[in-house]
Design a protein around this motif. Structure first.
Motif, short mmCIF file in Angstrom:
data_model
loop_
_atom_site.label_atom_id
_atom_site.label_comp_id
_atom_site.label_asym_id
_atom_site.label_seq_id
_atom_site.Cartn_x
_atom_site.Cartn_y
_atom_site.Cartn_z
N CYS A 76 13.37 -11.74 -28.45
CA CYS A 76 12.96 -12.66 -27.39
C CYS A 76 12.32 -13.90 -27.97
O CYS A 76 11.78 -13.90 -29.09
CB CYS A 76 12.00 -11.97 -26.42
N TYR A 77 12.37 -14.96 -27.18
CA TYR A 77 11.64 -16.19 -27.50
C TYR A 77 11.42 -16.94 -26.19
O TYR A 77 12.37 -17.27 -25.49
CB TYR A 77 12.42 -17.06 -28.48
N SER A 131 10.32 -15.93 -23.22
CA SER A 131 11.06 -15.19 -22.19
C SER A 131 10.15 -14.65 -21.10
O SER A 131 10.48 -13.65 -20.46
CB SER A 131 11.80 -14.01 -22.86
N GLU A 132 9.03 -15.31 -20.86
CA GLU A 132 8.06 -14.74 -19.91
C GLU A 132 8.61 -14.59 -18.50
O GLU A 132 8.17 -13.72 -17.75
CB GLU A 132 6.79 -15.61 -19.88
N ILE A 192 9.95 -4.74 -29.90
CA ILE A 192 10.02 -6.12 -29.44
C ILE A 192 9.97 -7.02 -30.67
O ILE A 192 9.00 -7.00 -31.43
CB ILE A 192 8.86 -6.47 -28.49
N ASP A 231 9.81 -10.70 -31.42
CA ASP A 231 9.53 -11.99 -30.80
C ASP A 231 9.57 -13.10 -31.85
O ASP A 231 9.08 -12.93 -32.97
CB ASP A 231 8.16 -11.95 -30.13
N SER A 269 6.82 -16.81 -29.77
CA SER A 269 6.87 -17.49 -28.47
C SER A 269 5.62 -18.32 -28.24
O SER A 269 4.51 -17.93 -28.62
CB SER A 269 7.04 -16.47 -27.34
N THR A 304 5.14 -14.89 -23.04
CA THR A 304 5.97 -13.71 -23.30
C THR A 304 5.15 -12.55 -23.84
O THR A 304 5.23 -11.42 -23.34
CB THR A 304 7.09 -14.06 -24.30
N LEU A 305 4.36 -12.81 -24.87
CA LEU A 305 3.60 -11.72 -25.50
C LEU A 305 2.52 -11.17 -24.58
O LEU A 305 2.19 -9.98 -24.66
CB LEU A 305 2.99 -12.20 -26.82
N SER A 354 5.92 -10.29 -34.03
CA SER A 354 6.08 -11.69 -33.63
C SER A 354 5.95 -12.60 -34.84
O SER A 354 4.91 -12.64 -35.49
CB SER A 354 5.04 -12.08 -32.56
N SER A 370 16.42 -10.12 -23.63
CA SER A 370 15.22 -10.26 -22.80
C SER A 370 15.52 -10.81 -21.41
O SER A 370 14.61 -10.89 -20.58
CB SER A 370 14.21 -11.18 -23.50
#
Length: 253
Positions: free
Chosen positions: A12-13, A15-16, A38, A40, A43, A47-48, A66, A93
């Motif tokens: 993901c990046y 992707s909130e 996950i 990441d 981000s 997201t996190l 991350s 994501s």
């Protein structure tokens, strides 16, 4: 502690807005013998925060990493290198699993054992519901026998860890077609067994790089590399995609 049957990986990046649905689909699986990674890409949005809010609910099965990466396939490769499950699945994501996805894959995998078939090198794959603006438009399934002419739905794939460790993962020279390159390479050059599973496994929101003209051009080059396309057909597809990109550009003016 025994290794889990499954490793599920989400890269993901920023992707909130979409990742919560993905998290819920993994959390609520009817089969719970998994770890969830996950991966990441550092981000800069929330997201996190969303992921960490769910961390206690997974009771130790969720692991968060991350850091900056060099694109989606580099992130996938990082996750695969950290995986301890026998079968590895990748769910993006902005996509999500059916709640019985792991259960159906486990039944198919254990079915290989019951028939005494070799399954060190195996790729299980299933059906995918395709969505546009969260509304179903089709159910997609492509058999591995015509891989290249069509594309196995990559988010439905569960690949044995031995396939990745023995034959390698994704070529990071590609921006959008490394999954197609990987599947064709494995099918054409290894003894890996492809096993269709006739259940909906994942839900895929249309859009993104692989749906773009750039993605079509890269996929055409991969198909030519493995002999699915002639050079003439590859060049035609590339030319056609550039025209489509131009038309879309004009419409935006």
């Amino acid at each position: 502690m025994a290794s889990p049957l499954f490793t599920v990986i989400t890269v993901c990046y920023n992707s909130e807005k979409t990742i919560e649905r993905t998290l819920q689909s993994v959390l609520n699986q009817t089969e719970q013998d998994y770890e969830y990674l996950i991966i990441d890409g550092a981000s800069s949005d929330g997201t996190l925060d969303v992921v960490r809010r769910y961390e206690p609910k997974f009771r130790g099965r969720l692991h968060i990493f991350s850091e900056k990466d060099n694109g989606i396939y580099d992130a996938m490769n990082k996750g695969i290198a950290k995986a301890s499950g026998d079968l590895i699945g990748l769910v993006n994501s902005d996509d999500y699993y059916e709640l019985d996805a792991l259960e159906n894959m486990k039944k198919a995998y254990l079915g290989l054992t019951s028939t005494n078939e070799t399954h060190d090198h195996v790729i299980l794959y299933g059906m995918q519901r395709r969505l546009r603006n969260s509304e179903e438009i089709e159910i997609e399934f492509v058999n591995h026998r015509i891989l290249g002419e069509g594309m196995i739905c990559h988010p439905t794939c569960f690949v044995s860890r031995a396939v990745y460790s023995d034959f390698g993962a994704y070529d990071t020279n590609y921006r959008s077609a490394a999954d197609l390159d990987f599947l064709l390479r494995i099918k054409n050059t290894t003894d890996t067994q492809f096993v269709p599973v006739y259940h909906i496994i994942s839900n895929f929101e249309l859009g993104g790089m692989s749906a773009s003209g750039r993605g079509a051009r890269e996929a055409a080059r991969v198909r030519c590399k493995y002999g699915v396309y002639s050079k003439t057909r590859m060049n035609y597809v590339i030319f056609q995609s550039r025209i489509i990109d131009f038309v879309h550009w004009v419409k935006r003016l």
